[in-house]
Motif scaffolding. Structure first.
Motif, PDB file in Angstrom:
ATOM      1  N   ALA A 215      32.278  49.230  94.141  1.00 36.29           N
ATOM      2  CA  ALA A 215      33.694  49.077  93.845  1.00 36.29           C
ATOM      3  C   ALA A 215      34.016  49.780  92.534  1.00 36.29           C
ATOM      4  N   GLY A 216      35.253  50.297  92.449  1.00 36.95           N
ATOM      5  CA  GLY A 216      35.713  50.871  91.187  1.00 36.95           C
ATOM      6  C   GLY A 216      35.818  52.373  91.135  1.00 36.95           C
ATOM      7  N   PHE A 222      47.261  59.927  91.067  1.00 37.07           N
ATOM      8  CA  PHE A 222      47.051  61.200  91.749  1.00 37.07           C
ATOM      9  C   PHE A 222      45.621  61.414  92.221  1.00 37.07           C
ATOM     10  N   ASP A 223      44.654  60.817  91.507  1.00 36.06           N
ATOM     11  CA  ASP A 223      43.258  61.009  91.879  1.00 36.06           C
ATOM     12  C   ASP A 223      42.708  59.816  92.650  1.00 36.06           C
ATOM     13  N   LYS A 224      43.535  59.251  93.523  1.00 34.65           N
ATOM     14  CA  LYS A 224      43.064  58.191  94.413  1.00 34.65           C
ATOM     15  C   LYS A 224      41.814  58.667  95.156  1.00 34.65           C
ATOM     16  N   LEU A 225      40.871  57.753  95.377  1.00 30.61           N
ATOM     17  CA  LEU A 225      39.658  58.138  96.082  1.00 30.61           C
ATOM     18  C   LEU A 225      39.978  58.610  97.492  1.00 30.61           C
ATOM     19  N   ASP A 226      40.913  57.930  98.173  1.00 27.13           N
ATOM     20  CA  ASP A 226      41.249  58.368  99.531  1.00 27.13           C
ATOM     21  C   ASP A 226      41.974  59.717  99.516  1.00 27.13           C
ATOM     22  N   ALA A 227      42.772  59.970  98.470  1.00 27.64           N
ATOM     23  CA  ALA A 227      43.443  61.270  98.372  1.00 27.64           C
ATOM     24  C   ALA A 227      42.425  62.386  98.160  1.00 27.64           C
ATOM     25  N   GLU A 228      41.424  62.127  97.323  1.00 29.83           N
ATOM     26  CA  GLU A 228      40.396  63.141  97.052  1.00 29.83           C
ATOM     27  C   GLU A 228      39.523  63.384  98.291  1.00 29.83           C
ATOM     28  N   GLY A 273      39.602  50.830 105.129  1.00 29.24           N
ATOM     29  CA  GLY A 273      38.601  51.892 105.052  1.00 29.24           C
ATOM     30  C   GLY A 273      37.813  51.869 103.756  1.00 29.24           C
ATOM     31  N   GLY A 274      37.766  50.708 103.105  1.00 23.76           N
ATOM     32  CA  GLY A 274      36.977  50.569 101.887  1.00 23.76           C
ATOM     33  C   GLY A 274      37.685  50.994 100.626  1.00 23.76           C
ATOM     34  N   ILE A 275      39.003  51.237 100.714  1.00 24.73           N
ATOM     35  CA  ILE A 275      39.753  51.707  99.541  1.00 24.73           C
ATOM     36  C   ILE A 275      41.070  50.950  99.436  1.00 24.73           C
ATOM     37  N   LEU A 276      41.350  50.399  98.271  1.00 25.94           N
ATOM     38  CA  LEU A 276      42.614  49.718  97.991  1.00 25.94           C
ATOM     39  C   LEU A 276      43.200  50.291  96.710  1.00 25.94           C
ATOM     40  N   ALA A 277      44.482  50.656  96.751  1.00 21.97           N
ATOM     41  CA  ALA A 277      45.172  51.235  95.581  1.00 21.97           C
ATOM     42  C   ALA A 277      44.445  52.469  95.055  1.00 21.97           C
ATOM     43  N   GLY A 278      43.794  53.200  95.952  1.00 24.23           N
ATOM     44  CA  GLY A 278      43.105  54.419  95.548  1.00 24.23           C
ATOM     45  C   GLY A 278      41.742  54.210  94.943  1.00 24.23           C
ATOM     46  N   ILE A 279      41.262  52.953  94.946  1.00 23.18           N
ATOM     47  CA  ILE A 279      39.985  52.611  94.309  1.00 23.18           C
ATOM     48  C   ILE A 279      39.076  51.926  95.328  1.00 23.18           C
ATOM     49  N   VAL A 338      32.450  64.367  96.833  1.00 23.15           N
ATOM     50  CA  VAL A 338      33.495  63.538  96.219  1.00 23.15           C
ATOM     51  C   VAL A 338      32.889  62.303  95.574  1.00 23.15           C
ATOM     52  N   LEU A 339      31.980  61.640  96.268  1.00 28.43           N
ATOM     53  CA  LEU A 339      31.372  60.421  95.735  1.00 28.43           C
ATOM     54  C   LEU A 339      30.523  60.715  94.502  1.00 28.43           C
ATOM     55  N   ALA A 340      29.771  61.815  94.523  1.00 31.91           N
ATOM     56  CA  ALA A 340      28.971  62.173  93.356  1.00 31.91           C
ATOM     57  C   ALA A 340      29.869  62.427  92.149  1.00 31.91           C
TER      58      ALA A 340
END
Length: 356
Positions: A215-216, A222-228, A273-279, A338-340
């Motif tokens: 988490a986190g 703008f750099d939401k994890l789902d956006a990236e 999908g494992g992401i809330l508020a871009g995190i 992206v994850l790295a």
């Protein structure tokens, strides 16, 4: 060429053309001390290389990965890692009949509109051959993620209208389409052969699962994890759509149906999908991509030449029937990158906080 670099801290730049001397990537920002050798990279490259299934082109590229820098005595040094693959089986003469024509569905017409010049040999820089560098870089990112116990898997859930009804990830390496449903995989095989005989091509859907993601990760604007993740996957040439979690199905749900209840053991469902508020929320990341049919087909199509004259074209030669399954490992690689990157970005934030 602007736009060939991706990432913030874990950064990659791909280079090369489909019919040039080779293709490759420079990876910058990989931490030192990560075990890495050419065999590790080759394991991912072999899943992408041409000729791996009945849906693939007959072009035979060994895609032997050569590490040129950034690794010493089996571990990364923290300096830029350059990896290259020589082009061995390019046959440029096959494209001469189309040098003055715009192939429907390809980037020929838009590439020329942007640059005023284009490499007509297999599409040049806009060719799917560019993704070889992404996969090599993805192997580096995967080696880093392995140390964090994060795994990423990509598998086929639909091909040519045939859908996988099961999700048994134990069987995805037992069929050429990396399908989690062996019965559906057999139907896909027959569908591919039939369409190949027609001179046509197929599209499908690839699902990507990332497990062990803490988490986190990500940022709330703008750099939401789902956006990236969406950007990374949409940057793959054949991808025309991305879903995270429930995706478009969420539009038809009520809030009471779409919200993931929180229990002491974790989330009861995973529509997010494992992401809330871009995190990231600590649950598995789940994504799907829509893959368009390969545009190079033997069926005659209408087009124009560079002078605007009406012409017809039938693209014969060595082409994939579907980007699936070769695209699967490309999707996997982009998610790993992206994850790295976000792991390093989060580490930087935590380091600052710990100093206060």
């Amino acid at each position: 060429m602007p736009g060939s670099t991706f990432g913030t801290l874990f950064k990659i730049t791909t280079w090369g053309e489909s019919h040039g001397k080779g293709v490759g990537v420079v990876v910058d920002g990989c931490p030192p001390g990560i075990p890495l050798d050419e065999a590790t990279i080759q394991a991912m490259m072999d899943r992408r290389k041409p000729g791996s299934s009945s849906a693939s082109t007959s072009r035979k590229e060994p895609d032997k990965a050569i590490i040129m820098s950034g690794v010493f005595e089996g571990v990364t040094t923290g300096t830029p890692i350059m990896i290259m693959m020589h082009n061995k089986d390019a046959k440029s003469d096959a494209y001469k009949p189309y040098a003055d024509l715009f192939r429907p569905g390809h980037g020929d017409i838009t590439y020329e509109a942007k640059y005023g010049i284009r490499d007509w040999r297999g599409g040049g820089r806009s060719s799917a051959r560019e993704t070889a560098g992404r996969v090599a870089a993805g192997a580096v990112a995967k080696a880093f993620l392995d140390r964090k116990n994060i795994s990423v898997s990509a598998y086929t859930t639909a091909l040519g209208g045939i859908k996988a009804e099961k999700r048994d990830l134990n069987v995805i390496n037992e069929n050429p389409f990396y399908c989690p449903d062996t019965d559906a995989a057999e139907e896909m095989q027959q569908r591919v052969l039939a369409v190949k005989n027609e001179g046509d091509s197929l599209g499908g859907i690839v699902e990507i699962l990332a497990a062990g993601v803490p988490a986190g990760l990500g940022d709330p604007v703008f750099d939401k994890l789902d956006a990236e993740l969406a950007k990374s996957l949409m940057s793959i040439g054949a991808v025309k759509g991305v879903e995270i979690g429930a995706g478009f199905e969420a539009a038809s749900k009520k809030g009471s149906e779409n919200n993931d209840p929180i229990t002491p053991e974790g989330f009861a469902t995973n529509n997010s999908g494992g992401i809330l508020a871009g995190i990231s929320n600590g649950d598995n990341l789940l994504m799907r991509v829509a893959v368009k049919p390969i545009p190079s087909i033997a069926i005659e199509q209408n087009t124009t030449d560079r002078q605007g004259n009406p012409r017809t074209i039938s693209t014969k030669g060595r082409h994939d029937i579907s980007a699936i399954p070769r695209i699967n490992v490309v999707c996997e690689a982009m998610v790993c990158l992206v994850l790295a990157d976000h792991l390093l970005r989060q580490k930087a934030i935590l380091s600052v906080n710990n100093d206060q």
